[in-house]
Scaffold this active site. Sequence first.
Site, PDB file in Angstrom:
ATOM      1  N   TRP A 126     -18.864   9.848 -58.297  1.00  0.00           N
ATOM      2  CA  TRP A 126     -19.917  10.535 -59.054  1.00  0.00           C
ATOM      3  C   TRP A 126     -21.324  10.128 -58.601  1.00  0.00           C
ATOM      4  O   TRP A 126     -22.312  10.660 -59.100  1.00  0.00           O
ATOM      5  CB  TRP A 126     -19.758  10.253 -60.555  1.00  0.00           C
TER       6      TRP A 126
ATOM      7  N   HIS B  86     -19.561   2.614 -48.086  1.00  0.00           N
ATOM      8  CA  HIS B  86     -19.975   4.022 -48.131  1.00  0.00           C
ATOM      9  C   HIS B  86     -21.192   4.200 -47.231  1.00  0.00           C
ATOM     10  O   HIS B  86     -22.062   3.320 -47.161  1.00  0.00           O
ATOM     11  CB  HIS B  86     -20.298   4.434 -49.562  1.00  0.00           C
TER      12      HIS B  86
ATOM     13  N   GLU C 298     -23.838   5.785 -47.527  1.00  0.00           N
ATOM     14  CA  GLU C 298     -25.148   5.675 -48.189  1.00  0.00           C
ATOM     15  C   GLU C 298     -25.533   4.210 -48.366  1.00  0.00           C
ATOM     16  O   GLU C 298     -26.705   3.840 -48.252  1.00  0.00           O
ATOM     17  CB  GLU C 298     -25.115   6.429 -49.526  1.00  0.00           C
TER      18      GLU C 298
ATOM     19  N   GLU D  95     -15.141   9.206 -43.513  1.00  0.00           N
ATOM     20  CA  GLU D  95     -16.210  10.057 -44.037  1.00  0.00           C
ATOM     21  C   GLU D  95     -17.269  10.258 -42.956  1.00  0.00           C
ATOM     22  O   GLU D  95     -18.177   9.428 -42.819  1.00  0.00           O
ATOM     23  CB  GLU D  95     -16.848   9.405 -45.264  1.00  0.00           C
TER      24      GLU D  95
ATOM     25  N   SER E 200     -17.900  16.796 -48.057  1.00  0.00           N
ATOM     26  CA  SER E 200     -17.997  18.186 -48.517  1.00  0.00           C
ATOM     27  C   SER E 200     -16.629  18.816 -48.797  1.00  0.00           C
ATOM     28  O   SER E 200     -16.430  20.003 -48.525  1.00  0.00           O
ATOM     29  CB  SER E 200     -18.817  19.028 -47.539  1.00  0.00           C
TER      30      SER E 200
ATOM     31  N   GLY F  98     -17.314  13.791 -53.366  1.00  0.00           N
ATOM     32  CA  GLY F  98     -18.582  13.520 -54.012  1.00  0.00           C
ATOM     33  C   GLY F  98     -18.986  14.666 -54.915  1.00  0.00           C
ATOM     34  O   GLY F  98     -18.504  14.810 -56.040  1.00  0.00           O
ATOM     35  N   GLY F  99     -19.852  15.532 -54.413  1.00  0.00           N
ATOM     36  CA  GLY F  99     -20.454  16.598 -55.227  1.00  0.00           C
ATOM     37  C   GLY F  99     -19.458  17.402 -56.042  1.00  0.00           C
ATOM     38  O   GLY F  99     -19.690  17.653 -57.239  1.00  0.00           O
TER      39      GLY F  99
HETATM   40  C1  PEP Z   1     -19.026  11.007 -50.804  1.00  0.00           C
HETATM   41  O1  PEP Z   1     -20.008  10.759 -51.471  1.00  0.00           O
HETATM   42  O2  PEP Z   1     -18.249  10.090 -50.501  1.00  0.00           O
HETATM   43  C2  PEP Z   1     -18.803  12.381 -50.395  1.00  0.00           C
HETATM   44  C3  PEP Z   1     -17.799  12.640 -49.592  1.00  0.00           C
HETATM   45  O3  PEP Z   1     -19.675  13.324 -50.866  1.00  0.00           O
HETATM   46  P1  PEP Z   1     -19.550  14.936 -50.734  1.00  0.00           P
HETATM   47  O4  PEP Z   1     -18.140  15.295 -51.152  1.00  0.00           O
HETATM   48  O5  PEP Z   1     -20.564  15.464 -51.689  1.00  0.00           O
HETATM   49  O6  PEP Z   1     -19.798  15.276 -49.325  1.00  0.00           O
END
Ligand code: PEP
Length: 253
Positions: A14, A98, A100, A170, A215, A236-237
């Site tokens: 989240w 992650h 980020e 990722e 995504s 994520g989103g």
């Molecule tokens: C994530 O934050 O690990 C991620 C994969 O985000 P999103 O699904 O929004 O790309």
Amino acid sequence: MQADKRRPLVAGNWKMHGNLAEARERALAVRAGANGLACELALVPPFLHVPLLAELLRDSPVAVGAQDVSEHASGAYTGEVSAGMLVDAGCRYVIVGHSERRALFGDTDAVVAAKFMAARAAGLVPVLCVGETLAEREAGATGNVVLRQLDAVLAVAGSAAVCAAVLAYEPVWAIGTGLTATPAQAQEVHALLRAHLARKDSQGAAAVRILYGGSVKAGNAGEIFAMPDVDGGLVGGASLDAREFLQICAQAR
Ligand code: PEP
């Protein structure tokens, strides 16, 4: 490759979104739709929402995770949250590495390895994220980057600990961008990671779950999850919408 031994996991990250009321509503909606799904589910809220989710999801098929953890067990580390505290609060999983955290908060390969160790020591299951930037992919360095990130943890934790954790591939260029790796691109990297682990521990490599993240949506999850070395997703989103998250989970079989 004993794919039948790997129950898929779909985890919803989240990130730093929402308030307590929204967290409650979303967690209850996921709980209500989780029974009977073939995959394991986890929700990964901001730290402050962990105790609420642990309470709401008790005795349900939905586990709780955290988005980060301190590399230290305790001490004068203002602002940090230890792995022991996360266990106390009801977490089973914790994301480490992650992109980020790597890009924005200085989590180097060494820090990620230390966080992985701290999580394991407290009994958490780390979800170790690896992935390349667009520039790295375009330079043909994807394999080198993800194996360097994996090796940094392997060197400290060993292959048994890594194979007992969860990996997440990722690609940085696919996170939050709407761009998704093709199923073939995801499979190629997942197979590379698994083959690398298999050189050290063939049984462990066959059993470790490797999630895809970047995504993932209800409209693309099925074809990605169908790849032989993809064992679910880190979402994520799309995990901020309980209905869509459940539609994604339903495609992990
Ligand atoms: C994530 O934050 O690990 C991620 C994969 O985000 P999103 O699904 O929004 O790309």
